[in-house]
Design a protein around this motif. Structure first.
Motif, short mmCIF file in Angstrom:
data_model
loop_
_atom_site.label_atom_id
_atom_site.label_comp_id
_atom_site.label_asym_id
_atom_site.label_seq_id
_atom_site.Cartn_x
_atom_site.Cartn_y
_atom_site.Cartn_z
N ALA A 317 0.84 -1.21 0.00
CA ALA A 317 0.00 0.00 0.00
C ALA A 317 0.87 1.25 0.00
CB ALA A 317 -0.93 -0.01 1.22
N LEU A 318 1.89 1.27 0.87
CA LEU A 318 2.77 2.44 0.92
C LEU A 318 3.57 2.56 -0.38
CD1 LEU A 318 4.13 4.79 2.36
CD2 LEU A 318 5.70 3.15 3.44
N GLY A 319 4.10 1.45 -0.88
CA GLY A 319 4.93 1.49 -2.08
C GLY A 319 4.16 1.90 -3.32
N SER A 320 2.96 1.36 -3.48
CA SER A 320 2.18 1.70 -4.67
C SER A 320 1.71 3.15 -4.61
CB SER A 320 0.99 0.75 -4.82
OG SER A 320 0.17 0.78 -3.66
N CYS A 321 1.35 3.62 -3.43
CA CYS A 321 0.92 5.02 -3.29
C CYS A 321 2.09 5.96 -3.56
CB CYS A 321 0.36 5.25 -1.90
SG CYS A 321 -0.30 6.92 -1.63
N THR A 322 3.27 5.59 -3.06
CA THR A 322 4.46 6.40 -3.31
C THR A 322 4.74 6.51 -4.81
OG1 THR A 322 5.45 5.72 -1.21
CG2 THR A 322 6.94 6.57 -2.88
N SER A 323 4.71 5.37 -5.50
CA SER A 323 5.00 5.34 -6.93
C SER A 323 3.97 6.15 -7.72
CB SER A 323 5.03 3.90 -7.42
OG SER A 323 5.32 3.83 -8.80
N MET A 324 2.68 6.00 -7.36
CA MET A 324 1.62 6.74 -8.06
C MET A 324 1.79 8.25 -7.86
SD MET A 324 -1.71 4.48 -7.09
CE MET A 324 -1.83 2.74 -7.52
N THR A 325 2.10 8.65 -6.63
CA THR A 325 2.25 10.08 -6.32
C THR A 325 3.42 10.68 -7.09
OG1 THR A 325 1.36 9.71 -4.10
CG2 THR A 325 2.58 11.74 -4.45
N LEU A 326 4.54 9.95 -7.15
CA LEU A 326 5.70 10.42 -7.89
C LEU A 326 5.39 10.54 -9.38
CD1 LEU A 326 8.53 8.40 -6.14
CD2 LEU A 326 8.23 10.89 -6.08
N ARG A 327 4.70 9.56 -9.93
CA ARG A 327 4.36 9.59 -11.35
C ARG A 327 3.44 10.76 -11.67
NH1 ARG A 327 6.67 9.23 -15.45
NH2 ARG A 327 7.56 7.21 -14.80
N MET A 328 2.44 10.97 -10.82
CA MET A 328 1.51 12.07 -11.05
C MET A 328 2.24 13.42 -11.03
SD MET A 328 -2.01 12.90 -8.97
CE MET A 328 -1.13 13.13 -7.42
N TYR A 329 3.15 13.57 -10.08
CA TYR A 329 3.90 14.84 -9.98
C TYR A 329 4.84 15.01 -11.17
CZ TYR A 329 6.92 18.51 -8.11
OH TYR A 329 7.62 19.68 -7.94
N ALA A 330 5.55 13.92 -11.52
CA ALA A 330 6.49 14.01 -12.64
C ALA A 330 5.77 14.34 -13.95
CB ALA A 330 7.26 12.70 -12.77
N ALA A 389 7.62 12.24 -2.43
CA ALA A 389 7.38 10.87 -1.98
C ALA A 389 6.90 10.84 -0.53
CB ALA A 389 8.66 10.04 -2.13
N ASN A 390 7.46 11.71 0.29
CA ASN A 390 7.07 11.76 1.70
C ASN A 390 5.71 12.41 1.92
OD1 ASN A 390 9.38 10.51 2.73
ND2 ASN A 390 10.55 12.41 2.67
N LYS A 391 5.10 12.88 0.83
CA LYS A 391 3.78 13.49 0.95
C LYS A 391 2.68 12.61 0.36
CE LYS A 391 5.51 18.24 0.87
NZ LYS A 391 5.46 19.58 0.21
N CYS A 392 3.01 11.38 0.02
CA CYS A 392 1.97 10.50 -0.53
C CYS A 392 0.91 10.23 0.54
CB CYS A 392 2.57 9.21 -1.09
SG CYS A 392 2.62 7.82 0.03
N PRO A 393 -0.37 10.08 0.17
CA PRO A 393 -1.46 9.96 1.16
C PRO A 393 -1.28 8.82 2.16
CG PRO A 393 -2.35 10.42 -1.01
CD PRO A 393 -0.88 10.19 -1.20
N VAL A 394 -0.83 7.65 1.70
CA VAL A 394 -0.66 6.55 2.64
C VAL A 394 0.46 6.84 3.62
CG1 VAL A 394 0.00 4.10 2.83
CG2 VAL A 394 -1.62 4.82 1.06
N HIS A 395 1.53 7.48 3.15
CA HIS A 395 2.62 7.89 4.04
C HIS A 395 2.08 8.79 5.14
CE1 HIS A 395 7.01 9.20 4.57
NE2 HIS A 395 6.31 9.93 5.43
N LYS A 396 1.27 9.77 4.75
CA LYS A 396 0.70 10.69 5.74
C LYS A 396 -0.21 9.95 6.72
CE LYS A 396 0.80 14.92 2.96
NZ LYS A 396 -0.03 16.00 2.34
N THR A 397 -0.99 9.01 6.20
CA THR A 397 -1.90 8.24 7.07
C THR A 397 -1.11 7.47 8.11
OG1 THR A 397 -3.55 8.01 5.32
CG2 THR A 397 -3.64 6.41 7.12
N LEU A 398 -0.03 6.83 7.70
CA LEU A 398 0.77 6.03 8.62
C LEU A 398 1.47 6.88 9.66
CD1 LEU A 398 2.35 3.46 6.11
CD2 LEU A 398 0.55 3.02 7.79
#
Length: 410
Positions: A317-330, A389-398
């Motif tokens: 969950a954390l890894g996929s959210c991180t990757s999605m957030t980075l892709r969206m920003y890039a 990456a540190n601002k991805c939603p799952v990161h914040k939730t955790l």
């Protein structure tokens, strides 16, 4: 498809071995397969049928009877009665570790065995025979010469299917107990009979005896051009296809767990996750509105290793959210990111070993996340992407204070 080695004891305390073919997805039901006389669980037809059924959502356990294959015990001490007891022991193993079998499948004399054992298994909804004799005593003709020798000897060597076996008189005498079709008439379970008209090992007349003795619902399927051992892979594949379609009527109608599963799939709303048991160990089915996956524990921890364990799901969950957030920003900033790979690991450390943690004498959970970015990136862009990456939603939730409300519902 996953395969699990099964080991359990028979009524004599001897170790029997089997193979449980598991579906790669949701498990509709469990089946128990009894192989032909003097065969083993590795019989090609039995294996092909088990594979094909597992591909259709039915988990199949096939095992070696006492004294055969890799199971312990002396074959000369066994008989048809002990084979029936072995079947009951296998059913008990499934019930204790996964779920009680809903289907009994038997090939040749194994078909006679499942017909005899079915009445003692209330969980069984349907019985399937393949090239089976109506009664066990049908095989007595195989021992005609040996029976005469056993009048004066304790045991004799017989040749069956190109293999040599040691049998005793009790083996043949036991067959006399199974010289009636009365138990077939009292079956009270759905019955499907497969038989080949050209079967030169068990006459198709035996299929007629089974069909006549049985009460409805009962069905007969002719295996045109097939031999007794279903040596042509297309024949065993056909058996599995027809069997699966035929059994679905009785599994859907009679199995409460299957009904609950269908209701659960229909009732899942957006944003809701439902987790339900697949067995009595750790295998779980995870349902969302449109998707389904399996969670489990490794075999060394008592699971069947059919899916990600709960902590792996957390890291995913954390890894996929991180990757999605980075892709969206890039993409939004038109940054040349060709590929994103996130590697994660979970561990527990003492708080004093963590420079960023409050000092306290306790252990904390540490999630380590390594991100590999491929592309033509400047140092400034890499630094910014790390911040994102540190601002991805799952990161914040955790990292937020989490409150979990747990309730019991009917």
């Amino acid at each position: 498809m996953p395969r699990i080695e099964a080991v359990f004891e028979n009524s004599q305390g001897e170790s029997l071995t089997g193979l449980l073919e598991m579906p790669s997805g949701a498990i509709k039901s469990y089946a128990l397969f009894a192989h032909c006389f003097t065969c083993s669980k590795d019989n090609p037809a039995a294996a092909r049928i088990a594979f094909a059924l597992a591909d259709r959502g039915i988990a199949v356990l096939r095992f070696d009877f006492t004294g055969l294959g890799t199971s312990k015990g002396d074959f000369s001490d066994t008989n048809f009665s002990s084979n029936v007891q072995d079947l009951l022991a296998a059913a008990q193993y499934l019930e204790q570790h996964y779920a009680a079998p809903a289907l009994l499948i038997g090939h040749s004399l194994g078909g006679s065995a499942v017909l005899a054992a079915a009445q003692d298994l209330s969980s069984v909804k349907a019985v399937i025979t393949i090239g089976a004799p109506a009664t066990a005593s049908h095989v007595k003709h195989l021992f005609a010469d040996s029976y005469r020798k056993l009048q004066d000897q304790q045991s004799v060597q017989v040749e069956l299917g190109g293999r040599s076996f040691n049998i005793r008189r009790q083996f043949i005498d036991d067959l006399e107990k199974y010289n009636s079709v009365a138990h077939i008439g009292a079956l009270r379970k759905a019955l499907l009979i497969f038989h080949a008209p050209l079967d030169d090992t068990v006459s198709i007349d035996e299929a007629a005896r089974i069909f006549t003795a049985a009460k409805h619902p009962k069905s007969f399927v002719s295996l045109d051009h097939a031999d007794h051992m279903l040596s042509n892979p297309q024949d065993s594949q056909y058996v599995a296809e027809v069997l699966s379609a035929w059994a679905s009527r009785y599994l859907k109608t009679n199995q409460t767990s299957a009904e609950q599963g269908e209701v659960a799939r229909q009732a899942v709303e957006q944003g809701v996750v439902i987790v339900r048991e697949c067995d009595k160990k750790f295998t779980r089915e995870i349902l969302t509105q449109h998707h389904r996956l399996i969670s489990d524990e490794p075999i060394v921890l008592g699971g069947s290793d059919l899916g990600l364990n709960p902590y792996e799901l957390l890291l995913a969950a954390l890894g996929s959210c991180t990757s999605m957030t980075l892709r969206m920003y890039a993409n939004h900033k038109q940054i040349d990111v060709q590929d994103i790979q996130v590697e994660l690991q979970h561990s527990r450390i003492h708080a004093e070993d963590c420079a960023d943690c409050e000092k306290q004498q306790t252990q904390i959970d540490l999630l380590t996340r390594n991100i590999r970015l491929t592309g033509n990136l400047s140092d400034q862009q890499r630094t910014r992407l790390l911040e994102i990456a540190n601002k991805c939603p799952v990161h914040k939730t955790l990292q937020n204070k989490i409150q979990i409300n747990t309730n019991l519902t009917d």
